[in-house]
Design a protein around this motif. Sequence first.
Motif, PDB file in Angstrom:
ATOM      1  N   GLU A  25       0.891  -1.117  -0.187  1.00 55.73           N
ATOM      2  CA  GLU A  25       0.004  -0.052  -0.019  1.00 55.73           C
ATOM      3  C   GLU A  25       0.841   1.152  -0.086  1.00 55.73           C
ATOM      4  OE1 GLU A  25      -4.119  -1.002   2.450  1.00 55.73           O
ATOM      5  OE2 GLU A  25      -2.140  -0.954   3.700  1.00 55.73           O
ATOM      6  N   VAL A  26       0.326   2.443  -0.710  1.00 55.35           N
ATOM      7  CA  VAL A  26       1.254   3.632  -0.755  1.00 55.35           C
ATOM      8  C   VAL A  26       0.273   4.784  -0.124  1.00 55.35           C
ATOM      9  CG1 VAL A  26       2.611   2.821  -2.586  1.00 55.35           C
ATOM     10  CG2 VAL A  26       0.511   3.947  -3.098  1.00 55.35           C
ATOM     11  N   ALA A  27       0.797   5.467   0.150  1.00 50.38           N
ATOM     12  CA  ALA A  27       0.197   6.985   0.822  1.00 50.38           C
ATOM     13  C   ALA A  27       1.057   8.048   0.401  1.00 50.38           C
ATOM     14  CB  ALA A  27      -0.059   6.998   2.270  1.00 50.38           C
ATOM     15  N   ARG A  28       0.450   9.336  -0.211  1.00 49.07           N
ATOM     16  CA  ARG A  28       1.257  10.436  -0.253  1.00 49.07           C
ATOM     17  C   ARG A  28       0.948  11.270   1.011  1.00 49.07           C
ATOM     18  NH1 ARG A  28       1.706  13.751  -5.074  1.00 49.07           N
ATOM     19  NH2 ARG A  28       0.382  12.196  -6.159  1.00 49.07           N
ATOM     20  N   LEU A  29       2.250  11.505   1.459  1.00 48.33           N
ATOM     21  CA  LEU A  29       2.396  12.469   2.684  1.00 48.33           C
ATOM     22  C   LEU A  29       2.198  13.767   2.572  1.00 48.33           C
ATOM     23  CD1 LEU A  29       5.128  10.006   4.220  1.00 48.33           C
ATOM     24  CD2 LEU A  29       2.824   9.568   4.184  1.00 48.33           C
ATOM     25  N   GLU A  30       2.040  14.480   3.664  1.00 49.47           N
ATOM     26  CA  GLU A  30       1.984  15.890   3.691  1.00 49.47           C
ATOM     27  C   GLU A  30       2.933  16.461   2.944  1.00 49.47           C
ATOM     28  OE1 GLU A  30       0.583  17.140   7.509  1.00 49.47           O
ATOM     29  OE2 GLU A  30      -0.935  16.079   7.601  1.00 49.47           O
ATOM     30  N   ASP A  31       4.134  16.074   3.150  1.00 52.87           N
ATOM     31  CA  ASP A  31       5.313  16.942   2.583  1.00 52.87           C
ATOM     32  C   ASP A  31       5.771  16.503   1.216  1.00 52.87           C
ATOM     33  OD1 ASP A  31       6.522  14.277   3.347  1.00 52.87           O
ATOM     34  OD2 ASP A  31       8.062  14.886   4.598  1.00 52.87           O
ATOM     35  N   GLY A  32       4.802  15.739   0.643  1.00 53.53           N
ATOM     36  CA  GLY A  32       5.246  15.280  -0.709  1.00 53.53           C
ATOM     37  C   GLY A  32       5.781  13.935  -0.791  1.00 53.53           C
ATOM     38  N   GLU A  33       6.090  13.513   0.309  1.00 50.47           N
ATOM     39  CA  GLU A  33       6.747  12.250   0.239  1.00 50.47           C
ATOM     40  C   GLU A  33       5.924  11.004  -0.008  1.00 50.47           C
ATOM     41  OE1 GLU A  33      11.139  12.600   2.366  1.00 50.47           O
ATOM     42  OE2 GLU A  33       9.395  12.548   3.586  1.00 50.47           O
ATOM     43  N   VAL A  34       6.247   9.803  -0.161  1.00 50.18           N
ATOM     44  CA  VAL A  34       5.406   8.588  -0.432  1.00 50.18           C
ATOM     45  C   VAL A  34       5.790   7.585   0.765  1.00 50.18           C
ATOM     46  CG1 VAL A  34       4.504   6.864  -1.854  1.00 50.18           C
ATOM     47  CG2 VAL A  34       5.205   9.171  -2.773  1.00 50.18           C
ATOM     48  N   THR A  50      11.167   9.838  -1.327  1.00 48.93           N
ATOM     49  CA  THR A  50      10.937  11.082  -1.892  1.00 48.93           C
ATOM     50  C   THR A  50      10.248  10.901  -3.228  1.00 48.93           C
ATOM     51  OG1 THR A  50      12.959  11.077  -3.234  1.00 48.93           O
ATOM     52  CG2 THR A  50      13.128  12.066  -0.785  1.00 48.93           C
ATOM     53  N   ARG A  51       9.641  11.943  -3.750  1.00 47.31           N
ATOM     54  CA  ARG A  51       8.943  12.008  -4.978  1.00 47.31           C
ATOM     55  C   ARG A  51       9.772  11.343  -5.960  1.00 47.31           C
ATOM     56  NH1 ARG A  51       7.942  14.126  -9.499  1.00 47.31           N
ATOM     57  NH2 ARG A  51       5.733  14.351 -10.164  1.00 47.31           N
ATOM     58  N   ASP A  52      11.016  12.167  -6.116  1.00 48.25           N
ATOM     59  CA  ASP A  52      11.980  11.599  -7.080  1.00 48.25           C
ATOM     60  C   ASP A  52      12.374   9.943  -7.198  1.00 48.25           C
ATOM     61  OD1 ASP A  52      12.006  14.147  -8.010  1.00 48.25           O
ATOM     62  OD2 ASP A  52      13.791  14.796  -7.248  1.00 48.25           O
ATOM     63  N   GLU A  53      12.552   9.691  -5.761  1.00 45.85           N
ATOM     64  CA  GLU A  53      12.771   8.238  -5.769  1.00 45.85           C
ATOM     65  C   GLU A  53      11.421   7.338  -6.266  1.00 45.85           C
ATOM     66  OE1 GLU A  53      15.855   8.253  -1.802  1.00 45.85           O
ATOM     67  OE2 GLU A  53      13.551   8.275  -1.628  1.00 45.85           O
ATOM     68  N   MET A  54      10.354   7.813  -6.111  1.00 42.80           N
ATOM     69  CA  MET A  54       9.267   7.089  -6.664  1.00 42.80           C
ATOM     70  C   MET A  54       9.002   7.058  -8.050  1.00 42.80           C
ATOM     71  SD  MET A  54       8.185   5.166  -4.139  1.00 42.80           S
ATOM     72  CE  MET A  54       6.620   4.955  -4.878  1.00 42.80           C
TER      73      MET A  54
END
Length: 71
Positions: A25-34, A50-54
């Motif tokens: 399961e994945v979730a977008r976190l408040e700071d933009g991370e996953v 991080t977003r870039d890692e995803m």
Amino acid sequence: MTADSILNVRWRKASASDPFDNCVEVARLEDGEVGVRNSRFPSGPALVFTRDEMVAFIDGVKKGEFDGMTV
């Protein structure tokens, strides 16, 4: 970090997931991370990327770079 410590997020899983909760399961976190967790252990550990890692990971999946992982 534990998945329980990640608050106010909506965990999502793929529609192809099996009915026994054996999925990621994945979730977008408040700071933009996953956040990523195992659905069998919803209060267990969660990995945070991080977003870039995803973006890099998903790009690799789409290109078939991980196709041998499930054989």
